[in-house]
Design an enzyme around this catalytic site. Sequence first.
Site, PDB file in Angstrom:
ATOM      1  N   GLU A 185     -30.338  61.376  55.616  1.00  0.00           N
ATOM      2  CA  GLU A 185     -29.429  60.457  56.271  1.00  0.00           C
ATOM      3  C   GLU A 185     -29.341  61.081  57.736  1.00  0.00           C
ATOM      4  OE1 GLU A 185     -29.420  57.979  55.041  1.00  0.00           O
ATOM      5  OE2 GLU A 185     -27.807  57.533  53.384  1.00  0.00           O
ATOM      6  N   ARG A 200      -8.386  82.454  34.601  1.00  0.00           N
ATOM      7  CA  ARG A 200      -9.457  83.706  34.385  1.00  0.00           C
ATOM      8  C   ARG A 200      -8.585  84.995  35.051  1.00  0.00           C
ATOM      9  NH1 ARG A 200     -13.453  86.799  32.385  1.00  0.00           N
ATOM     10  NH2 ARG A 200     -14.950  87.677  33.788  1.00  0.00           N
ATOM     11  N   GLN A 228     -19.207  81.458  43.454  1.00  0.00           N
ATOM     12  CA  GLN A 228     -18.624  83.014  43.557  1.00  0.00           C
ATOM     13  C   GLN A 228     -17.573  83.158  42.924  1.00  0.00           C
ATOM     14  OE1 GLN A 228     -21.181  84.741  45.323  1.00  0.00           O
ATOM     15  NE2 GLN A 228     -20.018  86.808  44.985  1.00  0.00           N
TER      16      GLN A 228
END
Length: 399
Positions: A363, A268, A336
């Site tokens: 848990e 990107r 993000q």
Amino acid sequence: MDFDLSSEQKAIRKHVREFAEREIAPVAAKNDRECKFDWDVAKKIFAQGFLGCPIPERYGGLGQDYISYGLMTEEINRVCSSTRTLFSVQTSLVALTILRWGTEEQKAYYLPKLCNGEIIGCYGLTEPEAGSDAANQQTRAKQNGDHYLLSGQKTWISCGSIATHALVFATIDPALGHKGITCFIVDTKSSGFKAQPIKGKLGLRASDTSSLFLDSVKVPAANVLGDVGGGFKVAMSALDNGRFSVAAGAVGLVQGCIDACTKYAMQRQTFGKPIGEHQQVQAMIADMVADCEAGRLLYLRAAHLKNKDIRNTLETSIAKFFCGEAANRAGHNAVQIFGGYGYSDEYPVERYFRDAKVLNIYEGTREIQRIIIAQDVLGIRYANGKQTGRPTELATVGP
């Protein structure tokens, strides 16, 4: 200290990673989108024998150590948290609990079938009024000759609707508090037993989660696991194993975020260069890597103690707490980094972000882990039992 993996451990990690990438990753997004437990994937896992990783060979398992089991769990969760849930329940909460507390007859009957998937187990502890307050069990067990009648409700039970057998915790007398709790191995086909799937979950959408309803379910006295009135100890020891697999799985999720983000960040481009060359993106990736390395060391330390059969409640709680928080940080940063694309299910980070949240809830919540850790350090209650040295000394024990 030796931080090197053995050749066998490396081979197991490589084998499971290749299996996960070949058989689980290609269908993970589709199963999540459809909220579908994938029996085809499950059967492939059964055939590999993965569910019996830490179970001795004489009971049908692979006889591997806990480091190998942790690595296996991490690699599965690297591609799909929902699939890892099957490991945590079947192996950690059910099989290892029967291995520790079962009679020889119970171990010989149930463990081989749990290892090969002939039996699917679930762990019935949580109730509408007994989550973090696990001792507040309202499910009742009334003895009637050579059997017990169980009545009550369980909720948020992973694998509850697909299970053939359930470990159900019930009290024989509420006045006895935790000393009245007993664990039973219950056949889910028994009359009066009903499972109802829980829909609309934030994450783990491809795993089964259900409420269980028991109405005078008849359970043979021979199906008591451990001692009558000793069920609370059984439950807590099971959670130690469950927290271990959750910690290892959380590290896998962090690693999955790293893998996705590093690939995307060099493809990107913004402002004329790959986003991976921007310092803000680099900082988020660096945080993920540091969390991943630290979390892996923490769960491997717990595995080392398990291999030596040393009580590790504190170390496992630390690992579960840290790794769960790390997974949530990684999921947040991954979305993000992907920006708008991270907000859709076109890429896996949206799923990682949603799946991460439960890691600091089930848990034992992160708040419960903080209590365990803080009380040990303060000397109020030692997680690993009686302690002879300074409260902080246990925190320095490593593999």
